[in-house]
Design a protein around this motif. Structure first.
Motif, mmCIF file in Angstrom:
data_model
loop_
_atom_site.group_PDB
_atom_site.id
_atom_site.type_symbol
_atom_site.label_atom_id
_atom_site.label_comp_id
_atom_site.label_asym_id
_atom_site.label_seq_id
_atom_site.Cartn_x
_atom_site.Cartn_y
_atom_site.Cartn_z
ATOM 1 N N ALA B 94 19.911 74.221 -38.057
ATOM 2 C CA ALA B 94 20.609 73.088 -37.448
ATOM 3 C C ALA B 94 19.812 71.812 -37.678
ATOM 4 O O ALA B 94 18.582 71.800 -37.579
ATOM 5 N N VAL B 95 20.525 70.752 -38.004
ATOM 6 C CA VAL B 95 19.913 69.471 -38.327
ATOM 7 C C VAL B 95 20.409 68.434 -37.335
ATOM 8 O O VAL B 95 21.616 68.253 -37.179
ATOM 9 N N ALA B 96 19.489 67.771 -36.659
ATOM 10 C CA ALA B 96 19.862 66.696 -35.745
ATOM 11 C C ALA B 96 19.910 65.389 -36.530
ATOM 12 O O ALA B 96 18.940 65.042 -37.194
ATOM 13 N N ILE B 97 21.040 64.685 -36.453
ATOM 14 C CA ILE B 97 21.120 63.383 -37.112
ATOM 15 C C ILE B 97 20.743 62.346 -36.068
ATOM 16 O O ILE B 97 21.451 62.170 -35.073
ATOM 17 N N LEU B 129 25.271 70.347 -38.758
ATOM 18 C CA LEU B 129 24.814 68.957 -38.696
ATOM 19 C C LEU B 129 25.218 68.445 -37.324
ATOM 20 O O LEU B 129 26.411 68.410 -37.016
ATOM 21 N N VAL B 130 24.256 68.063 -36.516
ATOM 22 C CA VAL B 130 24.554 67.732 -35.124
ATOM 23 C C VAL B 130 24.468 66.224 -34.899
ATOM 24 O O VAL B 130 23.414 65.618 -35.113
ATOM 25 N N ARG B 148 15.474 70.414 -37.981
ATOM 26 C CA ARG B 148 15.112 69.197 -38.689
ATOM 27 C C ARG B 148 15.744 68.005 -37.995
ATOM 28 O O ARG B 148 16.806 68.136 -37.386
ATOM 29 N N THR B 149 15.087 66.845 -38.109
ATOM 30 C CA THR B 149 15.722 65.598 -37.718
ATOM 31 C C THR B 149 15.965 64.807 -38.986
ATOM 32 O O THR B 149 15.059 64.663 -39.810
#
Lengths: 266, 266
Positions: B94-97, B129-130, B148-149
């Motif tokens: 999961a990737v934090a935008i 993608l969050v 990840r950010t």
């Protein structure tokens, strides 16, 4: 300046001029004021500020202001004119943004490949990015007024980019090209990190972990399987920090104390 | 499928599965239905189709449908759930935008640099993608659920990207990384000896670890300091495998049994 917008903001204080300041976004015959506002916002997020509207259906308009969010200044300073010819006066280079191929138009280029050339031209004078109407796009005549055609590589089954989204993507490519892959970003604080653990620290942690695994009966020293190598592989790829070693060993200490205490209580 | 949207379209006919098909866009607590529709459209233009909404303020909604233009199918198939945890179940990455830096969040990466790794992860399973709420963005707790950010390099004087614009830019980078030029490369060598753990597996491990930390007296729930976020940061950067989760939880089980047994012996 539009009287209806005059109260919304003034030209921002003087600062260093970059090639992005010489890139003008031209929207030809936009139908929806919301898209004009959203385009202004998209431009500003990427550091562009010059907007020209050719025969907008509705402008100024409250919906444009609403969708501009904090980018009303771009709307306030926008130029409105009656033809693309007028909009392109004084430009040295114009780029048509269009997904459609035209037999007689300039050779199409992908946005990412075109960005460095657009910026290089902007070193020499005013450059225009020309976007067409939401439904009809740019006419052949409009495209032929430009020196390049630029397209955004989209899903061939559904390439219907919103006008402001197209503006956003092209301006993004220009910003990244302008700042050479490493544009200035919002003050990037140093991420939380403690110094890396030394090899000795890490080895002591493994020894401690092994002891606890044996004490709790999880690891049988006679039949260790591959538990320790697997745990080394796990923690070995993380580059453990000193602070993290302290936490992990703190947990192990607490487990040992709890076990000993209970053992002593018996 | 939402009854209000059921008439709008059906799942598109079967076609080749690409890594983009495994990338899910998750909008956490979106306020404006227009942004949901615009995000769906942005996704579809770049070939993404899986949308998950966590506690949307209004959905389904006519404004979402209007702004989706021809991308109503993405809305029809959207999943609505009540927590980010549920949205991330079964994801392996999961990737934090987020533009904001978090002390304890994962290391921030620029979108363009992150895209190849996101696609490489999607080769192995479901990736998320969050994106956060329009006003508040993502909370620290939400960011800490991600591995990840990712940030979009924007104008430091005005970085206020519209939600759908942010979705557009990230999906664009993924599309270009997927189909343009050289095939996606794994930027960080990740050996896949066993399949990656799902988000649910990892969350159950954190919960188990927390329980043991409390039982052994290492963690005081009244004064948790920042132990849990620090441990999430440590294990978050390793991309735990299923096999490793089993080992770690096996250790925790053994500790608990030993404590219980001793408690019972007293």
């Amino acid at each position: 300046m539009n009287p209806a917008l005059a109260s919304l903001g003034a030209r921002s204080p003087h600062r260093l001029v970059t090639p992005l300041d010489r890139v003008h976004v031209v929207l030809s015959h936009p139908s929806h004021p919301g898209n004009i506002g959203a385009a202004a916002r998209a431009m500003k997020t990427m550091g562009l500020s010059h907007l020209t509207l050719v025969n907008p259906k509705r402008f100024p308009d409250d919906e444009a202001i609403a969708r501009a969010a904090g980018a009303e200044d771009v709307l306030v300073q926008a130029t409105v004119c009656e033809s693309l010819e007028l909009a392109l006066s004084n430009t040295i280079f114009a780029v048509a943004i269009s997904a459609r191929h035209r037999n007689l138009g300039p050779e199409p280029m992908q946005a990412r490949q075109a960005a460095p050339e657009i910026l290089a031209q902007a070193e020499n004078g005013k450059v225009a990015l020309v976007f067409g109407n939401e439904t009809a796009g740019l006419s052949n005549a409009e495209v032929q007024r430009c020196q390049r055609t630029v397209f955004i590589p989209a899903n061939p089954d559904y390439s219907s980019l919103n006008l402001a989204s197209a503006v956003q993507l092209i301006c993004y490519e220009l910003r990244l090209a302008a700042f050479d892959g490493s544009p200035p970003v919002i003050t990037k604080a140093v991420p939380f990190a403690s110094p890396l653990a030394t090899n000795d620290d890490v080895e002591r942690f493994y020894a401690h972990l092994e002891r606890v695994m044996i004490d709790t009966g999880f690891l049988d020293p006679q039949q260790p399987r591959r538990l320790l190598p697997k745990l080394r592989r796990l923690f070995g790829r993380t580059e453990l920090e000193r602070d993290e070693i302290n936490i992990l060993r703190g947990i192990l200490d607490a487990v040992e104390k709890r076990i000993d205490k209970q053992g002593a209580d018996r």
